[in-house]
Design a protein around this motif. Structure first.
Motif, PDB file in Angstrom:
ATOM      1  N   THR A 101       0.830  -1.206   0.000  1.00  0.00           N
ATOM      2  CA  THR A 101       0.000   0.000   0.000  1.00  0.00           C
ATOM      3  C   THR A 101       0.863   1.254   0.000  1.00  0.00           C
ATOM      4  N   GLU A 102       1.905   1.253   0.809  1.00  0.00           N
ATOM      5  CA  GLU A 102       2.787   2.423   0.879  1.00  0.00           C
ATOM      6  C   GLU A 102       3.495   2.650  -0.451  1.00  0.00           C
ATOM      7  N   ALA A 103       3.921   1.559  -1.103  1.00  0.00           N
ATOM      8  CA  ALA A 103       4.611   1.686  -2.386  1.00  0.00           C
ATOM      9  C   ALA A 103       3.693   2.252  -3.469  1.00  0.00           C
ATOM     10  N   LEU A 104       2.421   1.855  -3.416  1.00  0.00           N
ATOM     11  CA  LEU A 104       1.473   2.299  -4.441  1.00  0.00           C
ATOM     12  C   LEU A 104       0.923   3.698  -4.181  1.00  0.00           C
ATOM     13  N   CYS A 105       0.816   4.063  -2.897  1.00  0.00           N
ATOM     14  CA  CYS A 105       0.119   5.313  -2.562  1.00  0.00           C
ATOM     15  C   CYS A 105       0.992   6.323  -1.824  1.00  0.00           C
ATOM     16  N   ALA A 106       2.286   6.074  -1.755  1.00  0.00           N
ATOM     17  CA  ALA A 106       3.223   7.011  -1.129  1.00  0.00           C
ATOM     18  C   ALA A 106       2.817   7.382   0.289  1.00  0.00           C
ATOM     19  N   GLY A 107       2.312   6.422   1.033  1.00  0.00           N
ATOM     20  CA  GLY A 107       1.998   6.654   2.442  1.00  0.00           C
ATOM     21  C   GLY A 107       0.617   7.205   2.710  1.00  0.00           C
TER      22      GLY A 107
END
Length: 297
Positions: A101-107
């Motif tokens: 999720t972090e990789a796809l949505c930048a946190g």
């Protein structure tokens, strides 16, 4: 890490007794601490997303219900039935969820993913205990199933984590650091012990079940759930990334340890985790590529 565990076993640095003892420690200590930490660090008030939670929980429960009907028809051995059902519905959301999720949505969606972890993990654990108790070659005993649920270390840690979160209790920094350190050991140690527990001589006899489990876990479940999420419930962006990380992730590492501790076919469980984790390098990338190309992420 799995290759390391397999090599340690082949070099006789570890034996079967050591592996079983370590898997017991992982199940009773390390996994509960990791689950507690993930729930403890969730920010419920800032990241509570009712629509996302209702969809995810409903999809998981419906999936479990369908599997309880289909798998007993296609698989005859009880110990394999429970392991297959658990492997298909129980994704590695704790380990995959936040990083993907972090990789796809930048946190942007970490809070919502953490809250969903705090809700989904107890459901996974509760359902896994029931599944393995029902399909363990012993006559189902409602009192034993309830006892297994109440005394299961993963469920106890999930409930404690939720209570601490709702009561807004904070531990001293020294305790938080200790919990974090123990938690950080869990996944590497679980994967090393998984590798040490693998016996390739049984892959041939389990091939049919591996095909069923891997295709269902990595292809069918994400295709159906992402399709409904995107085109029926209109999830987009960060919300869809969380759904992708939940339903496209491989089988949870903890499913192997739980199967071993509760009388399931632990060799099949370990193979489903091992081959599923390797295959997910391709399949998770594929699902990300498809959703991005369709303009959903």
């Amino acid at each position: 890490m799995m290759v390391l565990g397999f090599s340690l076993k082949k070099l006789s640095i570890m034996n079967d007794t050591t592996v079983k003892q370590m898997n017991n420690v992982i199940f009773r200590v390390f996994l509960p601490v990791m689950i507690f930490k993930n729930i403890y660090e969730s920010e419920f008030s800032q990241a509570f997303n009712p629509k996302l939670i209702v969809f995810a929980v409903s999809a998981v429960i419906i999936c479990i219900g369908i599997l309880f009907v289909i798998i007993p028809i296609t698989v005859k051995e009880n110990t394999k039935r429970g392991v297959l059902i658990q492997a298909i519905f129980r994704s590695n959301f704790v380990i995959f969820g936040l990083p993907v999720t972090e990789a796809l949505c930048a946190g942007a969606a970490i809070g919502s993913a953490s809250v969903l972890i705090a809700i989904i993990v107890p459901i996974f654990n509760f359902a896994a205990v029931i599944t393995l108790e029902v399909f363990n070659n012993r006559k189902p005993n409602i009192f034993k199933i309830l006892k297994g649920i109440v005394t299961n270390p993963l469920i106890i840690s999930s409930v404690l984590g939720l209570i601490i979160c709702f009561c807004n209790i904070s531990f001293p920094t020294v305790i938080e650091k200790a919990i974090g350190s123990i938690s950080s050991i869990t996944t590497p140690l679980a994967l090393i012990m998984l590798g040490a527990s693998i016996h390739f001589k049984t892959v041939g006899s389990n091939l049919k079940y591996l095909v069923i489990g891997l295709i269902s876990r990595l292809i069918l479940i994400p295709a159906i759930c992402l399709g409904f999420a995107a085109y029926v419930f209109n999830f987009r962006g960060a919300e869809l990334a969380i759904i992708l990380s939940l339903f496209a992730s491989p089988t949870a590492v903890s499913s192997f340890t739980m199967a071993q501790q509760m009388g399931g076919d632990d060799e099949l469980a370990g193979q489903l985790v091992m081959f599923g984790t390797c295959a997910s390098v391709v399949t998770v990338f594929m699902w990300i590529l498809i959703t991005v190309q369709l303009g959903l992420l």
